[in-house]
Design a protein around this motif. Structure first.
Motif, PDB file in Angstrom:
ATOM      1  N   SER A  48       0.821  -1.217   0.000  1.00 11.41           N
ATOM      2  CA  SER A  48       0.000   0.000   0.000  1.00 11.41           C
ATOM      3  C   SER A  48       0.850   1.261   0.000  1.00 11.41           C
ATOM      4  O   SER A  48       0.541   2.237  -0.710  1.00 11.41           O
ATOM      5  N   PHE A  51       2.614   1.756  -3.506  1.00  7.17           N
ATOM      6  CA  PHE A  51       1.762   1.767  -4.691  1.00  7.17           C
ATOM      7  C   PHE A  51       1.663   3.214  -5.186  1.00  7.17           C
ATOM      8  O   PHE A  51       1.202   4.101  -4.458  1.00  7.17           O
ATOM      9  N   TYR A  65      -5.845   1.602  -5.990  1.00 10.42           N
ATOM     10  CA  TYR A  65      -5.298   0.487  -5.225  1.00 10.42           C
ATOM     11  C   TYR A  65      -6.392  -0.494  -4.823  1.00 10.42           C
ATOM     12  O   TYR A  65      -6.205  -1.717  -4.911  1.00 10.42           O
ATOM     13  N   CYS A 173      -0.616   3.135 -12.916  1.00  8.31           N
ATOM     14  CA  CYS A 173      -0.281   2.794 -11.529  1.00  8.31           C
ATOM     15  C   CYS A 173       0.762   1.692 -11.517  1.00  8.31           C
ATOM     16  O   CYS A 173       0.757   0.784 -12.370  1.00  8.31           O
ATOM     17  N   ILE A 175       3.048  -1.088  -8.978  1.00 10.95           N
ATOM     18  CA  ILE A 175       3.220  -1.760  -7.696  1.00 10.95           C
ATOM     19  C   ILE A 175       4.700  -2.028  -7.476  1.00 10.95           C
ATOM     20  O   ILE A 175       5.484  -2.122  -8.433  1.00 10.95           O
TER      21      ILE A 175
END
Length: 284
Positions: A48, A51, A65, A173, A175
């Motif tokens: 989290s 991210f 997310y 996005c 990770i």
């Protein structure tokens, strides 16, 4: 979460498990619980925080997310391990119930036992053990299917597109450490598949052993019936022979001997009369 308590409880299942069950338990704690506790939690600990989406719109990163990770891998695997290991407690509970029942029976009947071995898989305990295997394999397959459906496969892309509100447009996005996470995810999936395979092998082993035992009992019963039938037939034939044979009937044998003796005396008398007649004719 403290897994050592669960490990200590489930270690008692080894006393009632087959070889396949012992291998399954070793695989669960060595390849799944230890990897989960030692490595996987650290790998997914920053998912989290690290991210990142290429936007400064407030709330966009959180929404993206939540869309990309509906449920955390760590929490999903924790639930999976809990659900998979709990059916083994059914076997322990059943054995404890048998032991308590046997103790009451011993107290009431002055030393006579109700079960020779409460942990032996017979009767209801056999069905409980088989049901625990079905539940374990079913839970593993269910969680693998859930993981596949949620993440659209067993892959973690480096780049994900998100166009949900309040994002102003389609944003990119990223990770953290996607390759490392993918390796751990595949490892956990393969471990789950191997555990399912061991459960299926143990089910086939238990069912095959039960069928073999039933067939053996049936064959022994048929052999016993055939041997009893042959013995009965021989006894009936022996009695029939005794009834029909004059040698074995003592009164009939005595009558026969008396008849032979009478015929012999009669023949001897006829022979003496015949000789007397011949002598008479000779004198004339």
């Amino acid at each position: 979460m403290n897994w050592s308590g669960l490990e200590n409880i489930l270690s008692g299942v080894n006393k009632y498990s087959t070889a396949f069950g012992r291998i399954w338990l070793s695989m669960v704690f060595v390849f799944r619980v230890m990897v989960f506790v030692v490595a996987a939690q650290r790998v997914w600990g920053d998912e989290s925080k690290d991210f990142v989406c290429n936007t400064r719109q407030p709330g966009c990163t959180n929404v993206c997310y939540d869309h990309i990770f509906p449920i955390s891998h760590i929490r999903l695997w924790a639930l999976q391990l809990i659900f998979v290991t709990c059916p083994s407690l059914m076997v322990i509970a059943h054995v404890k119930f048998r032991e308590g029942k046997d103790m009451k029976y011993v107290a009431e009947h002055h030393g006579s036992h109700l079960y020779a071995n409460p942990g032996k898989k017979r009767g209801g305990l056999w069905w409980t053990y088989l049901a625990s295997l079905i539940f374990k394999a079913g839970f593993d397959m269910s969680f693998l299917y859930i993981l596949y459906r949620i993440y659209h496969g067993y892959d973690l892309p480096r780049l994900s597109k998100c166009a949900l509100e309040p994002c102003p447009n389609t944003v990119d996005c990223f990770i953290s450490r996607p390759t490392e996470k993918k390796i751990f995810m595949l490892f956990m999936v393969i471990s789950s598949a191997l555990c399912i395979f061991m459960c299926v092998c143990e089910m086939f082993y238990l069912i095959g052993k039960r069928i073999s035992k039933l067939l053996k009992i049936r064959h022994d019963n048929q052999s016993l019936l055939q041997s009893k039938g042959a013995t009965t037939s021989a006894h009936i034939c022996s009695e029939k022979t005794k009834r029909e044979s004059p040698v074995c009937d003592r009164p009939a044998l005595a009558q026969l001997l008396c008849l032979i003796h009478a015929l012999h005396n009669r023949l001897c008398a006829q022979t003496a009369v015949h000789r007397a007649i011949q002598q008479l004719f000779a004198l004339l």
